[in-house]
Motif scaffolding. Sequence first.
Motif, short mmCIF file in Angstrom:
data_model
loop_
_atom_site.label_atom_id
_atom_site.label_comp_id
_atom_site.label_asym_id
_atom_site.label_seq_id
_atom_site.Cartn_x
_atom_site.Cartn_y
_atom_site.Cartn_z
N ASP A 12 -69.65 28.34 -77.75
CA ASP A 12 -69.49 27.46 -77.36
C ASP A 12 -70.78 26.62 -76.74
OD1 ASP A 12 -66.92 26.89 -74.87
OD2 ASP A 12 -68.58 28.01 -73.38
N LEU A 22 -66.14 26.09 -80.11
CA LEU A 22 -64.93 26.52 -79.23
C LEU A 22 -64.47 26.51 -78.29
CD1 LEU A 22 -64.41 30.43 -80.96
CD2 LEU A 22 -63.31 28.14 -81.12
N SER A 23 -64.59 25.29 -77.33
CA SER A 23 -65.18 24.52 -76.80
C SER A 23 -63.80 23.71 -75.56
CB SER A 23 -66.27 23.40 -76.67
OG SER A 23 -66.99 23.13 -75.02
N ASN A 24 -64.23 23.27 -74.16
CA ASN A 24 -63.12 23.01 -74.38
C ASN A 24 -63.26 21.44 -73.27
OD1 ASN A 24 -60.78 24.52 -73.64
ND2 ASN A 24 -61.57 26.25 -72.28
N LEU A 25 -64.33 21.06 -73.57
CA LEU A 25 -64.07 19.75 -74.04
C LEU A 25 -64.05 19.24 -75.21
CD1 LEU A 25 -68.58 19.35 -73.38
CD2 LEU A 25 -66.82 18.94 -71.63
N GLN A 45 -63.21 15.94 -75.45
CA GLN A 45 -63.13 14.07 -75.55
C GLN A 45 -63.46 13.74 -77.01
OE1 GLN A 45 -61.47 11.88 -73.49
NE2 GLN A 45 -60.88 14.43 -73.01
N VAL A 101 -60.41 23.00 -79.53
CA VAL A 101 -60.48 22.98 -78.08
C VAL A 101 -59.54 24.27 -77.73
CG1 VAL A 101 -58.96 21.88 -76.19
CG2 VAL A 101 -60.10 20.45 -77.49
N LYS A 102 -60.62 25.50 -76.97
CA LYS A 102 -59.95 26.40 -76.46
C LYS A 102 -58.54 26.55 -75.76
CE LYS A 102 -64.01 27.77 -74.55
NZ LYS A 102 -64.95 28.31 -74.45
N ALA A 103 -58.14 25.73 -75.25
CA ALA A 103 -57.00 25.80 -73.91
C ALA A 103 -55.78 25.47 -75.89
CB ALA A 103 -56.96 25.20 -73.11
N ASP A 104 -55.95 24.65 -76.57
CA ASP A 104 -55.11 23.96 -77.54
C ASP A 104 -54.94 25.24 -78.38
OD1 ASP A 104 -54.64 22.38 -75.51
OD2 ASP A 104 -55.65 20.67 -76.13
N THR A 105 -55.61 26.31 -79.11
CA THR A 105 -55.98 27.10 -79.68
C THR A 105 -55.56 28.35 -80.00
OG1 THR A 105 -57.28 25.40 -80.34
CG2 THR A 105 -57.08 26.77 -81.93
N PRO A 106 -54.18 28.45 -80.60
CA PRO A 106 -54.31 29.85 -80.90
C PRO A 106 -55.20 30.32 -81.62
CG PRO A 106 -52.25 29.12 -81.75
CD PRO A 106 -53.57 27.97 -81.84
N ILE A 112 -58.57 30.50 -85.39
CA ILE A 112 -59.56 30.46 -85.39
C ILE A 112 -60.00 31.64 -86.54
CG2 ILE A 112 -61.84 30.96 -84.27
CD1 ILE A 112 -60.32 30.39 -81.67
#
Lengths: 414, 145
Positions: free
Chosen positions: B78, B105-108, B110, B128-133, B137
């Motif tokens: 992270d 694995l980050s939620n940043l 940009q 991007v964690k929120a976009d990755t099933p 991974i």
Amino acid sequence: MTMPDSLTFVSVLAVVFFAVAVAAFYFAFFLLAKYRQALAVDREQAEKIKDLALGMDNAFDTIFITDETGEFVYVNKAFKKNTGFAGSEVVGQKSESVNLWGGMDPVIFYEKLADEAVENGPVFSGIFKNKKKNGDEYIAETKIVKISGSRPLLFVAVERDITESYELDKAKASFVSLAAHQLRTPLSIIRWHTDLLRGGSYGEISNKQRNVIEKIEATNNRLADTISLMLNISRLEMRNVRVKSELIDIESFVREVVGAYKNSANERGIMLKVQVNQSLEKLATDKGLLRLIMENLLENAIKYTPSKGLVSVGVVRDDENKCVTLQVKDTGCGIPDVEKDKIFSKGFRASNAMAVSVNGTGLGLYLVKHILELLGGEIDFYSAVGQGTVIEVRLPCVIENNERAQISADLHEH
Amino acid sequence: MASHATEWSINSVDRYFLISKSFKNMSRRILIVDDEADLVEALSLKLQGGDYDIDTANNGMEALEQLSKSKADIVLLDLIMPKLDGFGFLDALRKQNVDVPVIVLSNLGQAEDIERAQKYDAVKHFFVKADTPLDDIVKKLSEII
């Protein structure tokens, strides 16, 4: 020789002498007038130069002049006030001297300066990190003009300290970035645990439960997409987007982006096609930004086209205007005539679009238009209610990297 | 009969020990570094299905300590964490010459965050964690180790 003859000779001589004398007098007078006129012009010019110098000397912005070799030949009063260096300390010195003002990243700065200023036209502007005499760093917006007619070649630079507004932009950008991070974290927790739930990691699930989980997942993904969209918009509005040009094979790029929508189009019973009828040269553009444009147009087209409809994407080269036209055509609900002038406004959704789908942010086309401004492109559309919409995007074959954003991104790292 | 049973059970323990030891040699050690316990839990649960040993750390500091105790074959990292963030951790790895592949694995998400992370040779991928099933991974991880 007879008397009358000699008389005639003398009188002719006298007339000639008189004529020459008159001519000489007028000539002298003419020269004198010219001389006085020249003196007046010189005086006028001297006055003008004095006024200009006075203006430059007392300007609020830092102004300095260097010769072709980068040696300072003039600095104004603001130079001392803004950089801490007195004129006597810098005039005669090379501007890239690391002991002097600037010097934070002299190689990149001055090489670029020379290239841009000499080869690419008279004006160069950029944002640099400079250092004052006391060691304080500041952000300067600098514009440099080449005085082509001057001998030797001179460069006039005007520099403004924009540290304050720059810091504010930076703070805003990092706030938005952090806010997006904070919003995405709970979403990723939901995403990963529902993922495990659906996969049976927490025990067997019934079909009904699976349906509910899939709904939760779809909603969660929609929220994640919306956050990304809003993040992109706020960065665009803050002009904090880096444009990075690279050569791309436009046909395979379009096929790749469209390919990702094959499943969602299939699921909705929509035919999705790519049409390229000519060979296309590579295009220098920003791949990430172009992808965002394509994705938004495709999502709209698929969302508002009913089952058995057609969405087709065409790419046409326009040699005359040195651009490429991307066309996204659908057989969807169309845009009502009275609402056509609003389709690029922020948050706008056409009345018939809301009837087709309640989900929508009204931000897609707004984003597309803003990105196109950055890429130097244009957007146009034709639409008829009940028949469909054609959106045409014209992209220049070559775009420039924007150095401001480049530097801003570099600064973020320090 | 009883002695036989005892003998068998010793054998089975031996065999189990041997098998688990050979598994240990084969299995790969993953270090998950994230301060969100719920995310660590989900990742661990997903990876338990594979042949992996899983270590976890709450931040960059703990991750460095963990690595000094036992080597990892890959780090799932992270970026925004207390004490020592992901970039600080990557700096430390580089300074200490620790050669271990890293998946961020980050939620940043940009462009500059991604580019900044990819400047480190260790970083093999950025999600991007929120976009990755989770499956994506696992797939990327098995490609790397």
